[in-house]
Design an enzyme around this catalytic site. Structure first.
Site, PDB file in Angstrom:
ATOM      1  N   GLY A  69       0.863  -1.173   0.000  1.00  0.00           N
ATOM      2  CA  GLY A  69       0.000   0.000   0.000  1.00  0.00           C
ATOM      3  C   GLY A  69       0.889   1.209   0.000  1.00  0.00           C
ATOM      4  N   CYS A  70       0.338   2.383   0.116  1.00  0.00           N
ATOM      5  CA  CYS A  70       1.212   3.553   0.153  1.00  0.00           C
ATOM      6  C   CYS A  70       0.728   4.511   1.212  1.00  0.00           C
ATOM      7  CB  CYS A  70       1.263   4.236  -1.209  1.00  0.00           C
ATOM      8  SG  CYS A  70       2.053   5.853  -1.174  1.00  0.00           S
ATOM      9  N   ALA A  71      -0.511   4.955   1.071  1.00  0.00           N
ATOM     10  CA  ALA A  71      -1.029   5.956   2.007  1.00  0.00           C
ATOM     11  C   ALA A  71      -1.108   5.377   3.408  1.00  0.00           C
ATOM     12  CB  ALA A  71      -2.400   6.432   1.547  1.00  0.00           C
TER      13      ALA A  71
END
Lengths: 142, 418
Positions: free
Chosen positions: A51-53
């Site tokens: 994921g990133c956020a």
């Protein structure tokens, strides 16, 4: 009706009692708060879903009857709540049931459309992909 | 006729007319979840004015062809438009000439180009100076050289306010410093680097300077010759132009001595079975068919921006930022990342009791688009001791009412997590 579909219709009833999106989101946040957190050891790189956020972790297990069990966690509240929903769909199900279920459609029926976008920044989509991959591998191994 | 369509609209006026500017951005009429779109994610990618959209459509409908290859009318028209865009870029950043402008697919590719080509001349132990506030695009290409050539990366620390620590920077420079690669304006905090001080010290140490101008070029007038840097890079899509196009500016003597990056058509002089020679810059660095329409679109964006009073634009953007900060004054659950004086109109923040992802999702329900995450700047997140943050970035088309709408939505969002 499959066990997952039964769970979905139960959730649809649950969500119908809620009014606008604000109430739905508050309910999702509450679901996230009541989700058992993973241990620090379980929040490992191995269990981390891309994921990133926000970060998402998923722990996969297997019951003696062949069902797959899942536990998950996130550092974001809304994501945790959505994970709680996904676990109600997916955990303790047989692999073929898992593969037959349309999670995106299910979320839409709960009024949570957009929860499973293909954005990489949203780890939930990757989490569903991993759950389905685990189910496929379990089917192939059977 | 091959010139891009120049938009009719407000002439240069000292008082910045945001309503007239907004009229030129069709997307700003959109509603999100039944609310007017409040787009505060322009630091990630800006929306496009009609002038850009029209220029690209006009080229496709009227005179599209490959460039620098054909001899027919369309080829000539498109080549003229493409090279005219290069001239616009050169004029916009005050480059020595248009040959100093290399088109790339973005700022990222421009930095990769410089790093790869300069990397050929570096040896183990040579040092490259970067900072804690770099975007990953200005870190990873240099990390490649660390991995592949044994080059040493030295990180300039960032102060608590989010500014580059200039004293620490000067102390890092030494006889082994070959390259200084720094952002001109942080994509997280909006902090502005004192470029002249940076360049002066780097050149005194015999190092060349690359500046990542992806944010700065949008918000500040740029004069690369006055700045004195050796390389300056930026992207088209943050500058109200299209995606897929970016710029590498290089001092003519620097570009002349730089080895080619990718090989292919149009970058060669002579090709035989046992010999190749290369074209002069900029074509040496533009192998293959370039992003033609995107370059024309970027040229149109710049031509359009030049119709505005950019000092008034900067003042307007600063007023938006100040309005949002004033609206959040006294809020004790909010932490702003970066408070350096003179910084640009980017507001990065964390909310106590909620993840940035949560905040962004709730704001979206109110029509407010912000970014959440690490902003491709993990070292800076670590420096501030946070895993992620939310970021509202203001652009010339935002209004004071939108700054207020952002504050209102943020206050409401917080109530979900109390």
């Amino acid at each position: 009706m499959s066990a997952i579909d039964a769970e979905l219709s139960e959730l649809i009833d649950e969500f119908e009692l809620l009014g606008d999106w604000e109430e739905r989101i508050r309910h999702v946040i509450d679901l996230g708060k009541s989700l058992d957190p993973l241990t620090d050891a379980e929040r490992s790189d191995l269990n981390k879903v891309r994921g990133c956020a926000s970060q998402v972790w998923l722990v996969t297990g297997r019951s003696p009857d062949g069902a797959l069990t899942f536990r998950g966690d996130s550092d974001a509240y809304i994501v945790r709540g959505l994970i709680a929903l996904l676990l109600r769909f997916y955990s303790n199900r047989q692999p073929d049931e898992i593969l037959a279920f349309d999670a995106k459609g299910g979320m839409t029926r709960l009024g949570l459309e957009g929860a499973l976008t293909m954005q990489r920044s949203n780890g939930l989509f990757s989490m569903v992909e991993r759950i389905r991959r685990d189910a496929r591998e379990a089917t192939a191994a059977a | 006729m091959n010139a891009p369509v120049i938009v009719s609209g407000s002439p240069v006026t000292p008082a910045f007319d945001v309503a007239a500017v907004r009229e030129q951005f069709p997307i700003l009429k959109r509603e999100i979840n039944g609310k007017p779109l409040v787009y505060l994610d322009s630091a990630a990618s800006a929306q496009k004015p009609r002038a850009v959209i029209d220029a690209m459509i006009h080229s496709m409908e009227h005179s599209y062809s490959n460039v620098h290859r054909g001899l027919h009318t369309l080829a000539n028209e498109t080549t003229d438009a493409f090279e005219k865009a290069r001239e616009s870029v050169a004029r916009f950043i005050h480059a020595e000439n248009r040959e100093a402008i290399v088109f790339t697919k973005g700022a990222t590719e421009a930095i990769n180009l410089v790093a790869a080509s300069i990397g050929l001349t570096l040896n183990a132990g040579d040092e490259i100076v970067v900072s804690e506030m770099e975007h990953h695009a200005n870190l990873v290409p240099w990390h490649f050289l660390r991995e592949r050539k044994g080059v040493v990366l030295r990180f300039v620390p960032v102060t608590d306010e989010g500014a580059l620590d200039l004293d620490a920077y000067r102390a890092l420079l030494g006889p082994k410093t070959r390259v200084v690669a720094l952002t001109h304006m942080s994509n997280v905090t909006g902090s502005i680097t004192d470029v002249r001080a940076v360049v002066e010290a780097a050149h005194a140490a015999g190092a060349i300077v690359l500046l990542d101008g992806a944010q700065a070029v949008v918000h500040r007038p740029i004069d690369v010759q006055a700045l004195g840097c050796d390389f300056y890079v930026f992207s088209g899509h943050k500058l109200y132009g299209p995606t897929g196009i970016g710029v590498l500016y290089g001092k003519p003597e620097r570009l002349a001595s730089l080895a080619p990056y990718q090989g292919g058509g149009e970058m060669i002089g002579v090709v035989s079975q046992d010999l190749i020679t290369y074209a002069d810059p900029p074509h040496r660095f533009e192998a293959g068919t370039p992003p033609i329409l995107e370059a024309i679109g970027l040229g149109a964006a710049i031509d359009w921006l030049e119709t505005l009073d950019r000092e008034a634009v900067e003042a307007h953007e600063q007023a938006l930022y100040d309005r949002a900060v004033a609206g959040l004054e006294g809020v004790d659950w909010l932490r702003m990342l970066g408070t350096a004086p003179g910084k640009g109109a980017i507001l990065a923040f964390t909310v106590e009791g909620a993840h940035a992802h949560d905040v962004a999702q709730i704001l979206d329900r109110y029509g407010v688009a912000v970014r959440a995450g690490t902003h491709c700047a993990e070292p800076l997140m670590r420096r501030f001791g946070v895993s992620s943050s939310a970021r509202a970035s203001f652009a010339l088309y935002n209004t004071l009412e939108e700054a207020d709408a952002f504050v209102d939505a943020l206050l409401k969002a917080k109530s979900f997590f109390s």
